[in-house]
Scaffold this motif. Structure first.
Motif, PDB file in Angstrom:
ATOM      1  N   THR A 131      -1.187  -8.574   8.783  1.00  0.00           N
ATOM      2  CA  THR A 131      -1.575  -7.927  10.041  1.00  0.00           C
ATOM      3  C   THR A 131      -2.079  -6.521   9.753  1.00  0.00           C
ATOM      4  OG1 THR A 131       0.726  -7.234  10.319  1.00  0.00           O
ATOM      5  CG2 THR A 131       0.047  -9.257  11.448  1.00  0.00           C
ATOM      6  N   SER A 132      -3.037  -6.427   8.843  1.00  0.00           N
ATOM      7  CA  SER A 132      -3.520  -5.117   8.421  1.00  0.00           C
ATOM      8  C   SER A 132      -4.157  -4.342   9.567  1.00  0.00           C
ATOM      9  CB  SER A 132      -4.524  -5.261   7.279  1.00  0.00           C
ATOM     10  OG  SER A 132      -5.613  -6.091   7.663  1.00  0.00           O
ATOM     11  N   ALA A 133      -4.595  -5.037  10.626  1.00  0.00           N
ATOM     12  CA  ALA A 133      -5.172  -4.335  11.774  1.00  0.00           C
ATOM     13  C   ALA A 133      -4.156  -3.406  12.425  1.00  0.00           C
ATOM     14  CB  ALA A 133      -5.688  -5.342  12.803  1.00  0.00           C
ATOM     15  N   LEU A 134      -2.869  -3.697  12.234  1.00  0.00           N
ATOM     16  CA  LEU A 134      -1.829  -2.837  12.804  1.00  0.00           C
ATOM     17  C   LEU A 134      -1.748  -1.495  12.084  1.00  0.00           C
ATOM     18  CD1 LEU A 134       1.031  -5.426  13.445  1.00  0.00           C
ATOM     19  CD2 LEU A 134      -0.416  -4.307  15.138  1.00  0.00           C
ATOM     20  N   THR A 171       0.852   7.654   2.011  1.00  0.00           N
ATOM     21  CA  THR A 171       1.005   7.122   3.382  1.00  0.00           C
ATOM     22  C   THR A 171       1.656   5.745   3.300  1.00  0.00           C
ATOM     23  OG1 THR A 171      -1.264   6.262   3.302  1.00  0.00           O
ATOM     24  CG2 THR A 171      -0.937   8.435   4.300  1.00  0.00           C
ATOM     25  N   PRO A 172       2.935   5.669   2.923  1.00  0.00           N
ATOM     26  CA  PRO A 172       3.549   4.364   2.642  1.00  0.00           C
ATOM     27  C   PRO A 172       3.667   3.454   3.855  1.00  0.00           C
ATOM     28  CG  PRO A 172       5.211   6.102   2.659  1.00  0.00           C
ATOM     29  CD  PRO A 172       3.880   6.785   2.706  1.00  0.00           C
ATOM     30  N   LEU A 173       3.835   4.010   5.043  1.00  0.00           N
ATOM     31  CA  LEU A 173       3.992   3.150   6.212  1.00  0.00           C
ATOM     32  C   LEU A 173       2.706   2.390   6.517  1.00  0.00           C
ATOM     33  CD1 LEU A 173       6.369   5.255   6.438  1.00  0.00           C
ATOM     34  CD2 LEU A 173       6.308   4.819   8.892  1.00  0.00           C
ATOM     35  N   VAL A 174       1.570   3.024   6.293  1.00  0.00           N
ATOM     36  CA  VAL A 174       0.297   2.330   6.467  1.00  0.00           C
ATOM     37  C   VAL A 174       0.100   1.298   5.366  1.00  0.00           C
ATOM     38  CG1 VAL A 174      -2.214   2.611   6.380  1.00  0.00           C
ATOM     39  CG2 VAL A 174      -0.840   4.176   7.734  1.00  0.00           C
ATOM     40  N   THR A 175       0.453   1.659   4.155  1.00  0.00           N
ATOM     41  CA  THR A 175       0.248   0.762   3.022  1.00  0.00           C
ATOM     42  C   THR A 175       1.030  -0.527   3.177  1.00  0.00           C
ATOM     43  OG1 THR A 175      -0.098   2.659   1.551  1.00  0.00           O
ATOM     44  CG2 THR A 175       0.410   0.551   0.508  1.00  0.00           C
TER      45      THR A 175
END
Length: 422
Positions: A268-271, A257-261
């Protein structure tokens, strides 16, 4: 009362409907196997995938303008190349679309419930199949909302990735158990990567299929395909560059899941929740689209007696519900046996075969019915065959066996029978 379809779509509507079909599963899932195959040449692979997409789109647009009939490559193959070629196109389309559905469901599970992706994948296939049987479809208005939402999510990913997450933060993130799908490697790896990325472009044929609903089909199809492919190419180049900058090619090749990583590695990890939601919506929308497309081709083939006649059953809502159920069941089976990347490889291989037949069929059109020269169709045939052959060997073999068995069974079923009237 007239039974003709209202011609209400302009270039903007057709472009957005095409984008809705393309900006789905692929943009969230193809980057790891593509990066593993191409390495630092990933951007070149994106450009090569766009070239074959343009060639295929030109052929599909010419065929749709010259012969605006339901059934796509299956019908065009039958009419221009003969029943055998049409049968191959139809079987390849069904294999490709059911594998695409399994891939979409797998991506949904990986992003929404990474600890238990398969149960989530099965549940979303069941839910979307029920929606399809109920007659739920994407409208132009719904497509605007979908495309706008997905592009907003991708903008977030691109900005965070290009700004460069903290390398220390990237290194501390847990590396998921990536699904390894080996390819040929070496210099041919770029072409393997392009075949994976091509899966993310697939969907442009949706524009050609809308010809009957366009105010000026010939002009609108050409403009909408050009705009949709151009926007998609720019988007994919930006996303690929952002992931390479944000994660590095080696880390990108291992990420399920590279887009989340890449978002989690930023400040801004909440995003990451927003990205997971965007992936879920995109995968669900793609799942509905491919299951509907598969059921419509299955319906046409059943009416030609090349699939069991029961699949031609139509509900009171005008929905081929048995074909919808069959597509959902097959998609669940593929999702249970193959991970998202393997399903993408299967889908890409089968769809490339389907488009190879379409390109050959386009070559049979008289010059007066072609908007483009023969060059894109010839190049499309060559690239489709090369790309399909260079996908991971196991998936290529499985696809060849599935096409051979499916083609043989359809041939035996249709031998000595004539199509249903109407």
């Amino acid at each position: 009362m007239s039974s003709s379809v209202q011609r209400r779509l302009g270039t903007a509507d057709a472009t957005v409907l095409g984008l809705a079909a393309m900006l789905g599963t692929g943009v969230f899932a193809v980057w790891a196997p593509a990066a593993a195959a191409a390495g630092p040449l990933l951007l070149l692979a994106v450009l090569l995938a766009a070239i074959v997409a343009v060639c295929n789109a030109a052929s599909a647009a010419d065929l749709a303008a010259a012969r605006p009939v339901s059934g796509g490559g299956y019908v065009h193959g039958r009419e221009l190349l003969g029943p055998g070629a049409g049968r191959l196109a139809g079987v390849a389309f069904l294999v490709g679309r059911t594998s695409s559905a399994a891939a979409a469901a797998g991506v949904f599970g990986s992003y929404v419930l990474p600890s238990r992706p398969l149960p989530a994948a099965v549940l979303v296939i069941v839910a979307v199949t029920v929606l399809s049987i109920s007659g739920v479809r994407w409208t132009a208005r719904g497509a605007y909302a979908l495309v706008g939402g997905i592009l907003a999510v991708l903008v977030v990913v691109v900005v965070i990735g290009l700004l460069g997450p903290d390398p220390a933060a990237v290194s501390t993130l847990a590396t998921p158990d990536a699904e390894a799908v080996p390819g040929p490697g070496g210099g041919l790896g770029v072409l393997t990567a392009a075949a994976f990325v091509f899966f993310a472009f697939d969907g442009y044929a949706r524009i050609a299929a809308l010809g009957e609903e366009m105010r000026d089909p010939r002009r609108t199809v050409r403009q909408a395909i050009a705009l949709a492919l151009g926007i998609t190419l720019l988007t994919y180049l930006l996303v690929a560059a952002a992931l390479m900058v944000g994660l590095g090619t080696d880390r990108l090749a291992t990420e399920a899941t590279p887009l989340v990583t890449v978002v989690d590695a930023g400040e801004t990890s909440a995003l990451g929740v927003l990205v997971r939601a965007g992936a879920a919506v995109a995968a669900g929308a793609a799942l509905l689209s491919v299951l509907v497309g598969a059921s419509r081709t299955a319906l046409t083939m059943a009416r030609h007696r090349e699939l069991p006649g029961g699949l031609a059953a139509i509900s009171s809502r005008g929905i081929p519900w048995r074909a919808d159920v069959a597509g959902g069941v097959v998609a669940i089976g593929i999702a249970a046996l193959a991970g998202p990347v393997a399903a993408i490889a299967l889908a890409a291989c089968a769809v490339l075969v389907h488009h190879a037949v379409i390109n050959v069929a386009a070559l049979r059109l008289p010059p007066a019915e072609r908007s483009w020269s023969r060059v894109p169709a010839v190049l499309g045939v060559v690239l489709c065959v090369v790309f399909a052959a260079l996908l991971p060997t196991r998936q290529v073999v499985i696809t060849v066996v599935a096409l051979a068995v499916g083609w043989t069974l359809c041939t035996l079923l249709g031998r000595g029978r004539t199509p249903e009237s109407g």
